[in-house]
Design an enzyme around this catalytic site. Structure first.
Site, PDB file in Angstrom:
ATOM      1  N   GLY A 198      23.570  71.402  51.685  1.00 36.13           N
ATOM      2  CA  GLY A 198      24.257  71.035  52.915  1.00 36.13           C
ATOM      3  C   GLY A 198      24.331  69.533  53.006  1.00 36.13           C
ATOM      4  O   GLY A 198      23.567  68.819  52.332  1.00 36.13           O
ATOM      5  N   GLN A 229      25.318  61.295  56.690  1.00 32.15           N
ATOM      6  CA  GLN A 229      24.490  61.015  55.511  1.00 32.15           C
ATOM      7  C   GLN A 229      25.240  60.196  54.467  1.00 32.15           C
ATOM      8  O   GLN A 229      24.594  59.594  53.590  1.00 32.15           O
ATOM      9  CB  GLN A 229      23.989  62.324  54.899  1.00 32.15           C
ATOM     10  CG  GLN A 229      22.980  63.056  55.787  1.00 32.15           C
ATOM     11  CD  GLN A 229      22.508  64.335  55.164  1.00 32.15           C
ATOM     12  OE1 GLN A 229      23.108  65.387  55.379  1.00 32.15           O
ATOM     13  NE2 GLN A 229      21.453  64.292  54.391  1.00 32.15           N
ATOM     14  N   CYS A 266      15.342  67.231  52.656  1.00 32.61           N
ATOM     15  CA  CYS A 266      16.573  66.570  53.098  1.00 32.61           C
ATOM     16  C   CYS A 266      16.974  65.505  52.076  1.00 32.61           C
ATOM     17  O   CYS A 266      16.115  64.762  51.588  1.00 32.61           O
ATOM     18  CB  CYS A 266      16.352  65.922  54.451  1.00 32.61           C
ATOM     19  SG  CYS A 266      17.795  65.076  55.126  1.00 32.61           S
ATOM     20  N   LEU A 267      18.252  65.462  51.777  1.00 30.59           N
ATOM     21  CA  LEU A 267      18.740  64.473  50.819  1.00 30.59           C
ATOM     22  C   LEU A 267      18.526  63.044  51.331  1.00 30.59           C
ATOM     23  O   LEU A 267      18.484  62.104  50.549  1.00 30.59           O
ATOM     24  CB  LEU A 267      20.221  64.714  50.544  1.00 30.59           C
ATOM     25  CG  LEU A 267      20.544  66.076  49.924  1.00 30.59           C
ATOM     26  CD1 LEU A 267      22.049  66.310  49.901  1.00 30.59           C
ATOM     27  CD2 LEU A 267      19.958  66.209  48.536  1.00 30.59           C
ATOM     28  N   HIS A 290      19.610  72.325  60.866  1.00 29.17           N
ATOM     29  CA  HIS A 290      19.176  71.072  60.231  1.00 29.17           C
ATOM     30  C   HIS A 290      20.332  70.079  60.195  1.00 29.17           C
ATOM     31  O   HIS A 290      20.175  68.904  60.549  1.00 29.17           O
ATOM     32  CB  HIS A 290      18.687  71.373  58.809  1.00 29.17           C
ATOM     33  CG  HIS A 290      18.338  70.156  57.997  1.00 29.17           C
ATOM     34  ND1 HIS A 290      17.061  69.833  57.650  1.00 29.17           N
ATOM     35  CD2 HIS A 290      19.135  69.178  57.459  1.00 29.17           C
ATOM     36  CE1 HIS A 290      17.071  68.697  56.949  1.00 29.17           C
ATOM     37  NE2 HIS A 290      18.314  68.276  56.809  1.00 29.17           N
ATOM     38  N   GLU A 291      21.515  70.568  59.783  1.00 28.36           N
ATOM     39  CA  GLU A 291      22.675  69.664  59.677  1.00 28.36           C
ATOM     40  C   GLU A 291      23.150  69.212  61.060  1.00 28.36           C
ATOM     41  O   GLU A 291      23.561  68.065  61.236  1.00 28.36           O
ATOM     42  CB  GLU A 291      23.814  70.351  58.924  1.00 28.36           C
ATOM     43  CG  GLU A 291      23.482  70.799  57.516  1.00 28.36           C
ATOM     44  CD  GLU A 291      22.891  69.690  56.653  1.00 28.36           C
ATOM     45  OE1 GLU A 291      22.170  70.010  55.717  1.00 28.36           O
ATOM     46  OE2 GLU A 291      23.119  68.483  56.942  1.00 28.36           O
ATOM     47  N   HIS A 310      21.356  66.338  62.304  1.00 24.35           N
ATOM     48  CA  HIS A 310      21.873  65.076  61.758  1.00 24.35           C
ATOM     49  C   HIS A 310      22.976  64.508  62.647  1.00 24.35           C
ATOM     50  O   HIS A 310      23.064  63.291  62.844  1.00 24.35           O
ATOM     51  CB  HIS A 310      22.442  65.269  60.342  1.00 24.35           C
ATOM     52  CG  HIS A 310      21.425  65.227  59.237  1.00 24.35           C
ATOM     53  ND1 HIS A 310      20.662  64.116  58.955  1.00 24.35           N
ATOM     54  CD2 HIS A 310      21.066  66.154  58.319  1.00 24.35           C
ATOM     55  CE1 HIS A 310      19.860  64.368  57.929  1.00 24.35           C
ATOM     56  NE2 HIS A 310      20.087  65.601  57.518  1.00 24.35           N
TER      57      HIS A 310
HETATM   58  O1  K2U Z   1      20.638  67.605  55.073  1.00 24.92           O
HETATM   59  C1  K2U Z   1      20.461  67.701  53.866  1.00 24.92           C
HETATM   60  O2  K2U Z   1      19.992  66.810  53.163  1.00 24.92           O
HETATM   61  C2  K2U Z   1      20.805  69.002  53.198  1.00 24.92           C
HETATM   62  C3  K2U Z   1      19.599  69.856  53.041  1.00 24.92           C
HETATM   63  C4  K2U Z   1      19.981  71.224  53.538  1.00 24.92           C
HETATM   64  C5  K2U Z   1      18.858  72.034  54.070  1.00 24.92           C
HETATM   65  C6  K2U Z   1      17.789  71.473  54.741  1.00 24.92           C
HETATM   66  C7  K2U Z   1      16.777  72.283  55.242  1.00 24.92           C
HETATM   67  C8  K2U Z   1      16.849  73.645  55.088  1.00 24.92           C
HETATM   68  C9  K2U Z   1      17.906  74.178  54.426  1.00 24.92           C
HETATM   69  C10 K2U Z   1      18.902  73.386  53.916  1.00 24.92           C
HETATM   70  C11 K2U Z   1      19.220  69.820  51.596  1.00 24.92           C
HETATM   71  O3  K2U Z   1      20.256  70.316  50.798  1.00 24.92           O
HETATM   72  S1  K2U Z   1      17.761  70.732  51.342  1.00 24.92           S
HETATM   73  C12 K2U Z   1      17.564  70.915  49.708  1.00 24.92           C
HETATM   74  C13 K2U Z   1      17.328  69.650  48.966  1.00 24.92           C
HETATM   75  C14 K2U Z   1      16.553  68.628  49.503  1.00 24.92           C
HETATM   76  C15 K2U Z   1      16.352  67.472  48.774  1.00 24.92           C
HETATM   77  C16 K2U Z   1      16.917  67.353  47.526  1.00 24.92           C
HETATM   78  C17 K2U Z   1      17.672  68.376  47.022  1.00 24.92           C
HETATM   79  C18 K2U Z   1      17.887  69.532  47.748  1.00 24.92           C
HETATM   80 ZN    ZN Z   2      19.097  66.594  55.986  1.00 21.99          ZN
END
Ligand code: K2U
Ligand code: ZN
Length: 171
Positions: free
Chosen positions: A46, A51, A94-95, A136-137, A140
């Site tokens: 996501g 971001q 979270c990325l 979560h999104e 943000h």
């Molecule tokens: O907001 C983001 O960074 C996307 C999140 C989506 C998400 C967060 C919490 C629960 C479910 C989904 C990331 O894609 S979570 C997975 C992740 C985190 C760090 C690095 C790579 C992937």
């Molecule tokens: Zn995030």
């Protein structure tokens, strides 16, 4: 389209409250494409527009990524219209908060409305990972990171770790 850099905390831009999209134009569709490219590059599931530094209320989510298959779904001006009393805990990451993972409790089921990438109004009911990811999104979009839901001690430890990592990265 383009892979754009993802902001990482601490960064005051991540605390901005994003503004509604007035009209779903080709420019918004190009933003959605950039968001998807950036999300896949970072191996996320996501991404919120803020971001990549764009304070507009736009999300992209793809929970079904398989080898070579991409099905990004865009959510424009998303609003939660109902949330269950029942809660669910998920270990979130979270990325924009690299190398930190922790349990966050959120409503287990939600109903939401949003505009799709053609500007059509859509409604959804979500549970499981989609419910967690959407919440979560949408945090943000209001300048909230998942670490803001942690205890004061855990949040301060996370910010300390992120600040140190950022200093090392720019040294
Ligand atoms: O907001 C983001 O960074 C996307 C999140 C989506 C998400 C967060 C919490 C629960 C479910 C989904 C990331 O894609 S979570 C997975 C992740 C985190 C760090 C690095 C790579 C992937
Ligand atoms: Zn995030």
């Amino acid at each position: 389209m383009a892979i754009r850099p993802i902001l990482t905390a601490p960064d005051p831009r991540l605390q901005a409250v994003s503004t509604d999209v007035e009209a779903v134009t080709d420019e918004i569709r190009a933003l959605i494409a950039d968001m998807a490219d950036s999300m896949y590059q970072a191996q996320g599931i996501g991404l919120a527009a803020i971001q990549i530094g764009v304070p507009k209320r736009v999300l992209v989510i793809d929970l079904d990524q398989k080898e070579g298959e991409k099905n990004p779904v865009a959510y424009i001006n998303p609003k939660i219209t109902w949330a269950s009393d029942e809660m669910a805990v998920y270990e979130e990451g979270c990325l924009s908060v690299p190398e930190i993972w922790d349990d966050v409790e959120r409503p287990a089921r939600i109903k939401a409305e949003y505009l799709d990438s053609n500007g059509n109004k859509q409604t959804l009911e979500a549970d499981g990972l989609l419910a967690t990811c959407l919440q979560h999104e949408m945090d943000h979009l209001n300048g909230v990171l998942f670490i803001d839901h942690l205890s004061r001690l855990k949040k301060s430890m996370a910010i300390k770790k992120l600040t140190k990592a950022k200093k090392l990265a720019t040294a």
